[in-house]
Design a protein around this motif. Structure first.
Motif, mmCIF file in Angstrom:
data_model
loop_
_atom_site.group_PDB
_atom_site.id
_atom_site.type_symbol
_atom_site.label_atom_id
_atom_site.label_comp_id
_atom_site.label_asym_id
_atom_site.label_seq_id
_atom_site.Cartn_x
_atom_site.Cartn_y
_atom_site.Cartn_z
ATOM 1 N N ILE A 344 0.835 -1.204 0.000
ATOM 2 C CA ILE A 344 0.000 0.000 0.000
ATOM 3 C C ILE A 344 0.869 1.254 0.000
ATOM 4 O O ILE A 344 0.606 2.219 -0.726
ATOM 5 N N LEU A 345 1.933 1.256 0.820
ATOM 6 C CA LEU A 345 2.802 2.426 0.916
ATOM 7 C C LEU A 345 3.801 2.510 -0.229
ATOM 8 O O LEU A 345 4.478 3.535 -0.388
ATOM 9 N N ARG A 346 3.945 1.413 -0.992
ATOM 10 C CA ARG A 346 4.867 1.355 -2.132
ATOM 11 C C ARG A 346 6.307 1.599 -1.713
ATOM 12 O O ARG A 346 7.044 2.340 -2.362
ATOM 13 N N HIS A 347 6.702 0.948 -0.606
ATOM 14 C CA HIS A 347 8.096 0.988 -0.182
ATOM 15 C C HIS A 347 8.916 0.015 -1.020
ATOM 16 O O HIS A 347 8.448 -1.097 -1.311
ATOM 17 N N ALA A 348 10.119 0.408 -1.375
ATOM 18 C CA ALA A 348 10.970 -0.474 -2.170
ATOM 19 C C ALA A 348 11.485 -1.651 -1.347
ATOM 20 O O ALA A 348 11.683 -2.748 -1.871
ATOM 21 N N HIS A 349 11.718 -1.452 -0.051
ATOM 22 C CA HIS A 349 12.273 -2.491 0.804
ATOM 23 C C HIS A 349 11.374 -2.693 2.017
ATOM 24 O O HIS A 349 10.793 -1.737 2.553
ATOM 25 N N LEU A 350 11.298 -3.937 2.464
ATOM 26 C CA LEU A 350 10.478 -4.251 3.632
ATOM 27 C C LEU A 350 11.065 -3.635 4.893
ATOM 28 O O LEU A 350 10.341 -3.358 5.853
ATOM 29 N N ASP A 351 12.377 -3.409 4.910
ATOM 30 C CA ASP A 351 13.014 -2.785 6.083
ATOM 31 C C ASP A 351 12.435 -1.394 6.338
ATOM 32 O O ASP A 351 12.286 -0.979 7.487
ATOM 33 N N THR A 352 12.122 -0.665 5.280
ATOM 34 C CA THR A 352 11.551 0.674 5.449
ATOM 35 C C THR A 352 10.191 0.599 6.128
ATOM 36 O O THR A 352 9.889 1.398 7.022
ATOM 37 N N THR A 353 9.383 -0.365 5.746
ATOM 38 C CA THR A 353 8.070 -0.532 6.389
ATOM 39 C C THR A 353 8.233 -0.966 7.836
ATOM 40 O O THR A 353 7.438 -0.575 8.697
ATOM 41 N N GLY A 354 9.270 -1.763 8.116
ATOM 42 C CA GLY A 354 9.486 -2.240 9.477
ATOM 43 C C GLY A 354 9.820 -1.139 10.466
ATOM 44 O O GLY A 354 9.717 -1.351 11.687
ATOM 45 N N HIS A 355 10.212 0.039 9.986
ATOM 46 C CA HIS A 355 10.516 1.153 10.893
ATOM 47 C C HIS A 355 9.281 1.615 11.666
ATOM 48 O O HIS A 355 9.409 2.273 12.711
ATOM 49 N N TYR A 356 8.100 1.285 11.141
ATOM 50 C CA TYR A 356 6.871 1.747 11.799
ATOM 51 C C TYR A 356 6.391 0.769 12.873
ATOM 52 O O TYR A 356 5.393 1.032 13.533
ATOM 53 N N LEU A 357 7.099 -0.349 13.038
ATOM 54 C CA LEU A 357 6.747 -1.299 14.095
ATOM 55 C C LEU A 357 7.471 -0.920 15.379
ATOM 56 O O LEU A 357 8.297 -1.667 15.911
ATOM 57 N N VAL A 358 7.198 0.245 15.873
ATOM 58 C CA VAL A 358 7.815 0.736 17.098
ATOM 59 C C VAL A 358 6.714 1.154 18.065
ATOM 60 O O VAL A 358 5.631 1.582 17.654
ATOM 61 N N ALA A 359 6.993 0.978 19.348
ATOM 62 C CA ALA A 359 6.049 1.417 20.378
ATOM 63 C C ALA A 359 6.217 2.914 20.608
ATOM 64 O O ALA A 359 7.332 3.418 20.739
ATOM 65 N N ARG A 360 5.104 3.629 20.648
ATOM 66 C CA ARG A 360 5.126 5.075 20.847
ATOM 67 C C ARG A 360 4.722 5.421 22.267
ATOM 68 O O ARG A 360 3.840 4.779 22.849
ATOM 69 N N ILE A 361 5.353 6.440 22.818
ATOM 70 C CA ILE A 361 5.036 6.866 24.181
ATOM 71 C C ILE A 361 3.578 7.293 24.287
ATOM 72 O O ILE A 361 2.905 7.040 25.286
ATOM 73 N N GLU A 362 3.063 7.944 23.236
ATOM 74 C CA GLU A 362 1.673 8.393 23.272
ATOM 75 C C GLU A 362 0.706 7.225 23.417
ATOM 76 O O GLU A 362 -0.290 7.312 24.128
ATOM 77 N N ASP A 363 1.003 6.106 22.737
ATOM 78 C CA ASP A 363 0.116 4.953 22.802
ATOM 79 C C ASP A 363 0.211 4.225 24.141
ATOM 80 O O ASP A 363 -0.724 3.526 24.535
ATOM 81 N N MET A 364 1.346 4.358 24.809
ATOM 82 C CA MET A 364 1.544 3.652 26.074
ATOM 83 C C MET A 364 1.210 4.512 27.286
ATOM 84 O O MET A 364 1.522 4.154 28.416
ATOM 85 N N HIS A 365 0.582 5.684 27.075
ATOM 86 C CA HIS A 365 0.359 6.615 28.174
ATOM 87 C C HIS A 365 -0.468 5.983 29.294
ATOM 88 O O HIS A 365 -0.107 6.059 30.478
ATOM 89 N N ASP A 366 -1.594 5.333 28.941
ATOM 90 C CA ASP A 366 -2.457 4.748 29.970
ATOM 91 C C ASP A 366 -1.749 3.626 30.718
ATOM 92 O O ASP A 366 -1.869 3.502 31.945
ATOM 93 N N ARG A 367 -1.002 2.810 29.993
ATOM 94 C CA ARG A 367 -0.278 1.718 30.652
ATOM 95 C C ARG A 367 0.793 2.261 31.591
ATOM 96 O O ARG A 367 1.006 1.731 32.690
ATOM 97 N N LEU A 368 1.482 3.311 31.150
ATOM 98 C CA LEU A 368 2.525 3.886 31.996
ATOM 99 C C LEU A 368 1.932 4.518 33.249
ATOM 100 O O LEU A 368 2.490 4.396 34.345
ATOM 101 N N GLN A 369 0.782 5.198 33.110
ATOM 102 C CA GLN A 369 0.160 5.792 34.287
ATOM 103 C C GLN A 369 -0.272 4.720 35.276
ATOM 104 O O GLN A 369 -0.145 4.886 36.491
ATOM 105 N N GLU A 370 -0.765 3.605 34.768
ATOM 106 C CA GLU A 370 -1.127 2.496 35.648
ATOM 107 C C GLU A 370 0.101 1.913 36.330
ATOM 108 O O GLU A 370 0.062 1.548 37.504
ATOM 109 N N HIS A 371 1.211 1.864 35.576
ATOM 110 C CA HIS A 371 2.454 1.351 36.163
ATOM 111 C C HIS A 371 2.967 2.267 37.262
ATOM 112 O O HIS A 371 3.403 1.805 38.323
ATOM 113 N N TYR A 372 2.884 3.586 37.039
ATOM 114 C CA TYR A 372 3.410 4.531 38.020
ATOM 115 C C TYR A 372 2.566 4.566 39.297
ATOM 116 O O TYR A 372 3.082 4.805 40.398
ATOM 117 N N THR A 373 1.253 4.358 39.163
ATOM 118 C CA THR A 373 0.364 4.447 40.335
ATOM 119 C C THR A 373 0.190 3.113 41.047
ATOM 120 O O THR A 373 -0.464 3.068 42.099
#
Length: 396
Positions: A344-373
Motif C-alpha cells: 500500500i505504501l509502495r516501499h521499495a524495501h520491507l526494512d523501510t516498512t518495518g521502521h513503523y513497528l515501534v512502540a510510541r510513548i503516546e500509545d503507552m500513556h495509559d499503561r505507563l500511568q497504571e504502572h506509576y500508580t
C-alpha cells in the motif's frame, strides 16, 4: 581563507544563479555572475538527465553545483584544479554558515531546535542539516567522476570515499539489511529518528481545524492512502475509481501509475467538494485553489493550509506526518501483514516498512500511568518464622 570559512568568520558571495534550461535534456542550468552558462556543469547535468532522472533531481544538483562553484570563485581556484582541501573547506563552511531557507521571520515563531510540547516534534535547527551536506558531497563527487572519465578535471576525485562501504555493498543482496560500515571522511553523521505519527486525539483536533470540504478531503486522503504530497496533488478526475474506492497516483520513485486505496470518508468529502466547486476540465488536477481564481494546487498551497491550522492550534505538523500516521496505523493493525502494508505504501524495501513497528510513548500513556500508580509490592514471609530471626537474616 579556508580556515576562516570553516570557522564561520566570513561568508561566500551569492554570485551566479540557477535558471531554466528550456529543454527536456537540460531543464535547469547554472550561470555565473555575468549570466554565462557553466558548460562543465551543463555537460554533467545533461548526462544525469540522460539517465532518466526527474527535472527536480536536475534542479537539486544544479543548486549544489552552484554552491560549489561559488566557493571556488571565492577561493580563486579553478574547478579542474581542486583538491580535498577545497572539499573540506566546503564542509566546514556549510557546518557554520546560516541557511536562508530556515530563517524564521514570522513574529512568535518557535526558536530553532526547540521542541513543541504539544506534538513532541522539534523545530528545524539553524544552518544546514547533515543530510544536506552529505548530498552536496555526493553531487560534487559525481560531477568529478563524470569529467574524470573524459580525462578532465583533477587526477583524483577530491571527495573522499569509503572503500569498506563500497566493498560491502558490492555483493549485498537487496533482501538483506544494509550493514553498518564506517563513514567516509568528511561525511556527516545523520541521526535516525523514529517516524512521528499524529496521535488520534490530536488528529481529530487537526481535522476539525480544516475550513472546507476540499481541505478535509485532502487530509483524509493523505492519512488513509499514505500517498505522498506530490503524488496526491497530481490526481485527475480520470484517476478516481469511485466504485473500487481507489485513486491512481504516479509514484515518486518508479514514476509508475499505481492504484492506492482510500477510506470511504475520503471519497465522501471529495464528493462534497466537487459538488460545491464543480468538476475540473478533463485532464486537469482535481485539487484547485479557491482564492484568486481556480488554479491547480501546488505543494506550497497545501502546506500553507496546514500552516494556518498549526498557527491556530499551536502545533507544528507537516504534510509528511500524515503519511507516517497512515503507515503507523496500518502497521499496528494485526489484520494487515507487513507485506500488505509495504504494498500500500509502495516501499521499495520491507526494512523501510518495518521502521513503523515501534512502540510510541503516546500509545503507552495509559499503561505507563497504571504502572506509576501501582503500589509497591510488600515483602512477606511464611508464617511460623520468628520476626527477629527474619530481621537478622534479611535485614529490617
Amino acid at each position: 581563507m579556508r580556515r576562516a570559512l570553516a570557522e564561520g568568520r566570513c561568508s561566500v558571495p551569492a554570485a551566479g544563479a540557477v535558471v531554466a534550461g528550456g529543454s527536456v535534456q537540460l531543464p535547469f542550468l547554472v550561470v555565473d555572475g555575468n549570466g554565462v552558462e557553466l558548460e562543465p556543469v551543463s555537460a554533467h547535468l545533461r548526462d544525469v538527465m540522460l539517465g532518466d532522472a526527474s527535472p527536480l533531481t536536475c534542479r537539486s544538483y544544479a543548486f549544489d553545483l552552484l554552491r560549489w562553484h561559488r566557493l571556488l570563485w571565492f577561493l580563486g581556484v579553478g574547478w579542474e584544479k581542486v583538491t580535498e582541501a577545497e572539499v573540506a573547506a566546503m564542509v566546514g563552511w556549510l557546518r557554520a554558515a546560516r541557511n536562508p531557507q530556515r530563517e524564521r521571520k514570522r513574529p512568535g515563531s518557535a526558536s530553532p531546535g526547540s521542541v513543541n510540547l504539544k506534538t513532541g516534534k522539534p523545530s528545524l535547527r539553524e544552518g544546514y542539516a547533515p543530510s544536506t551536506i552529505n548530498h552536496a558531497l555526493s553531487v560534487v563527487q559525481g560531477f568529478y567522476s563524470f569529467h574524470g572519465r573524459f580525462g578532465a578535471g583533477p587526477v583524483m576525485n577530491p571527495v573522499p570515499v569509503s572503500v569498506q562501504r563500497r566493498q560491502v555493498l558490492a555483493h549485498r543482496s537487496p533482501l538483506e539489511p544494509v550493514p553498518l560500515v564506517r563513514r567516509a571522511r568528511l561525511r556527516q553523521r545523520v541521526p535516525r529518528q523514529a517516524p512521528r505519527a499524529i496521535p488520534d486525539h490530536l488528529w481529530d483536533e487537526l481535522f476539525a481545524a480544516m475550513g472546507c470540504d476540499r481541505d478535509r478531503a485532502l487530509l483524509e486522503f493523505y492519512v488513509s492512502s499514505g500517498a505522498r504530497a506530490s503524488e496526491l496533488l497530481g490526481v485527475t478526475v480520470e484517476d478516481i475509481d469511485w466504485g473500487g474506492q481507489l485513486v491512481y497516483v504516479v509514484s515518486k520513485g518508479s514514476r509508475v501509475r499505481q492504484p492506492v486505496p482510500a477510506s470511504p470518508d475520503a471519497f465522501r468529502y471529495l464528493g462534497h467538494y466537487l459538488a460545491t466547486d464543480g468538476l475540473p476540465p478533463a485532464g486537469q488536477q482535481v485539487w484547485r485553489t479557491r482564492r484568486g481564481g481556480q488554479r491547480p494546487m501546488t505543494y506550497w498551497a497545501v502546506r500553507r493550509v496546514l500552516q494556518r491550522a498549526n498557527e491556530r492550534l499551536g502545533t507544528n505538523w507537516s504534510l509528511h506526518d500524515a503519511r507516517h500516521t497512515a503507515a503507523a496505523r496500518m502497521a499496528g493493525d494485526e489484520r494487515l501483514t507487513l507485506a500488505e502494508v509495504q504494498t500500500i505504501l509502495r516501499h521499495a524495501h520491507l526494512d523501510t516498512t518495518g521502521h513503523y513497528l515501534v512502540a510510541r510513548i503516546e500509545d503507552m500513556h495509559d499503561r505507563l500511568q497504571e504502572h506509576y500508580t501501582r503500589p509497591r509490592p510488600q515483602r512477606s514471609y511464611p508464617a511460623g518464622y520468628d520476626p527477629e530471626d527474619v530481621k537478622a537474616v534479611f535485614g529490617g
